[in-house]
Enzyme design. Structure first.
Site, PDB file in Angstrom:
ATOM      1  N   ASP A  12      79.071 -56.232  -3.505  1.00  0.00           N
ATOM      2  CA  ASP A  12      79.934 -55.341  -2.723  1.00  0.00           C
ATOM      3  C   ASP A  12      79.674 -53.885  -3.128  1.00  0.00           C
ATOM      4  O   ASP A  12      80.560 -53.166  -3.590  1.00  0.00           O
ATOM      5  CB  ASP A  12      81.418 -55.700  -2.915  1.00  0.00           C
ATOM      6  CG  ASP A  12      81.907 -55.506  -4.349  1.00  0.00           C
ATOM      7  OD1 ASP A  12      83.128 -55.247  -4.521  1.00  0.00           O
ATOM      8  OD2 ASP A  12      81.091 -55.584  -5.294  1.00  0.00           O
ATOM      9  N   ASP A  17      77.097 -52.378  -8.511  1.00  0.00           N
ATOM     10  CA  ASP A  17      76.331 -53.345  -7.721  1.00  0.00           C
ATOM     11  C   ASP A  17      74.959 -52.773  -7.382  1.00  0.00           C
ATOM     12  O   ASP A  17      73.942 -53.476  -7.409  1.00  0.00           O
ATOM     13  CB  ASP A  17      77.038 -53.670  -6.402  1.00  0.00           C
ATOM     14  CG  ASP A  17      78.447 -54.168  -6.555  1.00  0.00           C
ATOM     15  OD1 ASP A  17      79.335 -53.348  -6.847  1.00  0.00           O
ATOM     16  OD2 ASP A  17      78.660 -55.384  -6.394  1.00  0.00           O
ATOM     17  N   ASN A  39      84.706 -53.585  -2.965  1.00  0.00           N
ATOM     18  CA  ASN A  39      84.857 -52.160  -3.299  1.00  0.00           C
ATOM     19  C   ASN A  39      85.135 -51.332  -2.048  1.00  0.00           C
ATOM     20  O   ASN A  39      85.780 -50.285  -2.109  1.00  0.00           O
ATOM     21  CB  ASN A  39      83.576 -51.641  -3.953  1.00  0.00           C
ATOM     22  CG  ASN A  39      83.428 -52.102  -5.382  1.00  0.00           C
ATOM     23  OD1 ASN A  39      84.405 -52.144  -6.135  1.00  0.00           O
ATOM     24  ND2 ASN A  39      82.219 -52.485  -5.769  1.00  0.00           N
ATOM     25  N   THR A 122      78.510 -60.348  -7.632  1.00  0.00           N
ATOM     26  CA  THR A 122      79.016 -59.194  -8.379  1.00  0.00           C
ATOM     27  C   THR A 122      80.197 -58.536  -7.663  1.00  0.00           C
ATOM     28  O   THR A 122      80.520 -57.380  -7.923  1.00  0.00           O
ATOM     29  CB  THR A 122      77.891 -58.153  -8.591  1.00  0.00           C
ATOM     30  OG1 THR A 122      77.448 -57.685  -7.297  1.00  0.00           O
ATOM     31  CG2 THR A 122      76.729 -58.745  -9.356  1.00  0.00           C
ATOM     32  N   PHE A 162      89.343 -56.899 -10.989  1.00  0.00           N
ATOM     33  CA  PHE A 162      89.347 -56.660  -9.543  1.00  0.00           C
ATOM     34  C   PHE A 162      88.693 -57.802  -8.739  1.00  0.00           C
ATOM     35  O   PHE A 162      89.257 -58.261  -7.746  1.00  0.00           O
ATOM     36  CB  PHE A 162      88.650 -55.337  -9.242  1.00  0.00           C
ATOM     37  CG  PHE A 162      88.556 -55.005  -7.769  1.00  0.00           C
ATOM     38  CD1 PHE A 162      87.391 -55.229  -7.070  1.00  0.00           C
ATOM     39  CD2 PHE A 162      89.655 -54.493  -7.084  1.00  0.00           C
ATOM     40  CE1 PHE A 162      87.299 -54.927  -5.707  1.00  0.00           C
ATOM     41  CE2 PHE A 162      89.580 -54.188  -5.728  1.00  0.00           C
ATOM     42  CZ  PHE A 162      88.406 -54.413  -5.042  1.00  0.00           C
ATOM     43  N   ASN A 163      87.482 -58.210  -9.110  1.00  0.00           N
ATOM     44  CA  ASN A 163      86.778 -59.222  -8.308  1.00  0.00           C
ATOM     45  C   ASN A 163      87.571 -60.526  -8.209  1.00  0.00           C
ATOM     46  O   ASN A 163      87.616 -61.159  -7.154  1.00  0.00           O
ATOM     47  CB  ASN A 163      85.391 -59.529  -8.898  1.00  0.00           C
ATOM     48  CG  ASN A 163      84.421 -58.385  -8.714  1.00  0.00           C
ATOM     49  OD1 ASN A 163      84.611 -57.524  -7.854  1.00  0.00           O
ATOM     50  ND2 ASN A 163      83.387 -58.351  -9.541  1.00  0.00           N
TER      51      ASN A 163
HETATM   52  O1  RIB Z   1      86.118 -54.902 -11.958  1.00  0.00           O
HETATM   53  C1  RIB Z   1      84.768 -54.513 -11.822  1.00  0.00           C
HETATM   54  C2  RIB Z   1      84.169 -55.087 -10.589  1.00  0.00           C
HETATM   55  O2  RIB Z   1      84.876 -54.611  -9.459  1.00  0.00           O
HETATM   56  C3  RIB Z   1      82.710 -54.661 -10.362  1.00  0.00           C
HETATM   57  O3  RIB Z   1      82.023 -55.689  -9.696  1.00  0.00           O
HETATM   58  C4  RIB Z   1      82.834 -53.466  -9.484  1.00  0.00           C
HETATM   59  O4  RIB Z   1      81.677 -53.281  -8.645  1.00  0.00           O
HETATM   60  C5  RIB Z   1      84.008 -53.841  -8.636  1.00  0.00           C
HETATM   61  O5  RIB Z   1      83.541 -54.676  -7.594  1.00  0.00           O
HETATM   62 CA    CA Z   2      80.882 -55.224  -7.604  1.00  0.00          CA
END
Ligand code: RIB
Ligand code: CA
Length: 309
Positions: A12, A17, A39, A122, A162-163
Site C-alpha cells: 500500500d 512500501d 496508507n 506490507t 496500523f496494518n
Molecule cells: O504500521 C506501519 C505500517 O503501516 C507500514 O506498512 C506502513 O507502510 C503502513 O502501511
Molecule cells: Ca505499508
C-alpha cells in the site's frame, strides 16, 4: 549463493512500501506486485506502485486488489504519508497502467502454478486473506508469508499496529491459515530508522533517483520525528519483510504462537505474541523478527537504489 526468493509483493505505497519494492526489484524474483488500500485509497497506492516500479526499472506485472477492509470502513494514513500517499518529491508520471484489477485471482493462479512462492504483504492483509479464503489450498502450497504487521506494541492504538488494526479479520485469517509466517512487528521495525546520514547515502547513490527518494524519506522522516519521542528518522517498516528473505543473517528471530485479537475494547487488532516460558504452550505459527543489524540493512537499501536504471 542462494537463489533470489520468488515473491509477490502486496503493498500500500506508502513511503516504506516504496523502498520494499526497490529492494525487492534488486534482490528478489518479483513474480508480481499487488496493491491494497491502506496508507492511501487504492487508486493512489496503485499509482504510487506504478511510479516506483518505473523508478527501479521493474516490468513486474501489477494488479490492484481490495479497496476496503473485510469488515470495518477504510481509514487512511495521510497524517503520515501525505495526501498522495507518498508526498515529498516531484515524481514522474507512471509509464504504464496496472495490468488488471484482479489481484486475488493473480495471487491464487500464481501460487497454484508453482511451489516456491513467498507472499510479502506490507499493508493491510485484505488481499492475502481473500486469496486464502477463496483458495484454502494456498496455505500448503506457499513457501511462506513474510509480512509487516503487529508487534509487541501498537502505533494506531497502544496495542494495535496500523496494518493489523485496519483489517484484523484479515490478519486473523492469515495467522490461522497454517502457512509459514515471518512477522516484522513494530518492536523490530522501530529499530530500522532512516536517519539523516542514511538519507544522505540514498541521495548520493544515484544521480536521478537518489534525490527523489531522499525527498520522500525526508518527508516521511519529518512526520515521524514530529510525532514520536526519540526518533531520528522514519521507521523503514516494510523493507524488513523483504530483507528477512533476501538477507536473513541481518536478523535474530524467535518462534512464537501469535494470535490476533478481534473483540477487545482496547485491544482489537492487537497481535498477541505468546512469550510465556512454559513447556506446555501453543506450538509456534510464526517466526518473529526480534533484532536487526540496522547499519548493514540500510546499506542493502543503498545498494538497491544504486542499481536503479
Ligand atoms: O504500521 C506501519 C505500517 O503501516 C507500514 O506498512 C506502513 O507502510 C503502513 O502501511
Ligand atoms: Ca505499508
Amino acid at each position: 549463493m542462494s537463489l533470489p526468493p520468488n515473491i509477490i509483493l502486496d503493498c500500500d505505497p506508502g513511503h516504506d512500501d516504496a523502498f520494499a519494492l526497490i529492494v525487492a526489484a534488486k534482490f528478489c524474483n518479483v513474480l508480481g506486485v499487488t496493491t491494497v488500500a491502506g496508507n492511501a485509497p487504492l487508486e493512489l497506492t496503485t499509482r504510487n506502485a506504478r511510479i516506483i516500479l518505473d523508478l527501479c526499472g521493474s516490468t513486474a506485472p501489477l494488479h490492484s486488489g481490495a479497496d476496503k477492509p473485510l469488515v470495518q470502513p477504510p481509514v487512511f494514513a495521510d497524517y503520515v504519508h501525505g495526501k498522495s500517499g507518498m508526498d515529498g518529491a516531484e515524481l514522474p508520471e507512471p509509464s504504464r497502467p496496472a495490468d488488471s484489477t484482479h489481484a486475488i485471482d493473480f495471487i491464487i493462479d500464481t501460487v497454484r502454478s508453482r511451489d516456491d512462492v513467498w507472499l510479502v504483504p506490507t499493508g493491510p492483509l485484505t488481499n492475502v486473506a481473500l486469496a486464502l479464503t477463496r483458495a484454502p489450498d494456498l496455505a500448503a502450497r506457499l513457501r511462506g508469508i513474510s509480512l509487516m504487521g503487529g508487534g509487541r506494541f501498537g502505533n494506531r492504538t497502544p496495542s494495535a499496529e496500523f496494518n493489523i488494526w485496519l483489517d484484523p479479520e484479515a490478519a486473523a485469517t492469515v495467522f490461522m491459515s497454517g502457512a509459514p509466517i515471518v512477522m516484522a512487528g513494530l518492536h523490530l521495525t522501530h529499530e530500522f530508522q532512516a536517519s539523516p546520514p542514511r538519507i544522505a547515502a540514498v541521495e548520493s547513490a544515484h544521480p536521478r533517483v537518489g534525490p527523489l527518494l531522499a525527498g520522500l524519506l525526508r518527508f516521511f522522516s519529518g512526520t515521524y520525528v514530529n510525532r514520536h519521542v526519540g526518533f531520528e528518522g522514519a521507521a523503514m517498516h516494510d523493507v524488513c519483510s523483504v530483507l528477512a528473505l533476501t538477507h536473513p543473517d541481518l536478523f535474530e528471530t524467535s518462534s512464537k504462537y501469535v494470535a490476533v485479537d478481534l473483540h477487545g475494547n482496547h485491544t482489537r487488532g492487537m497481535t498477541v505474541i505468546d512469550d510465556r516460558q512454559l513447556i506446555d504452550r501453543p506450538s509456534a505459527n510464526a517466526t518473529v523478527l526480534e533484532t536487526i543489524d540496522a547499519d548493514r540493512g540500510f546499506s542493502v537499501i543503498v545498494d538497491a537504489v544504486r542499481a536503479c536504471p
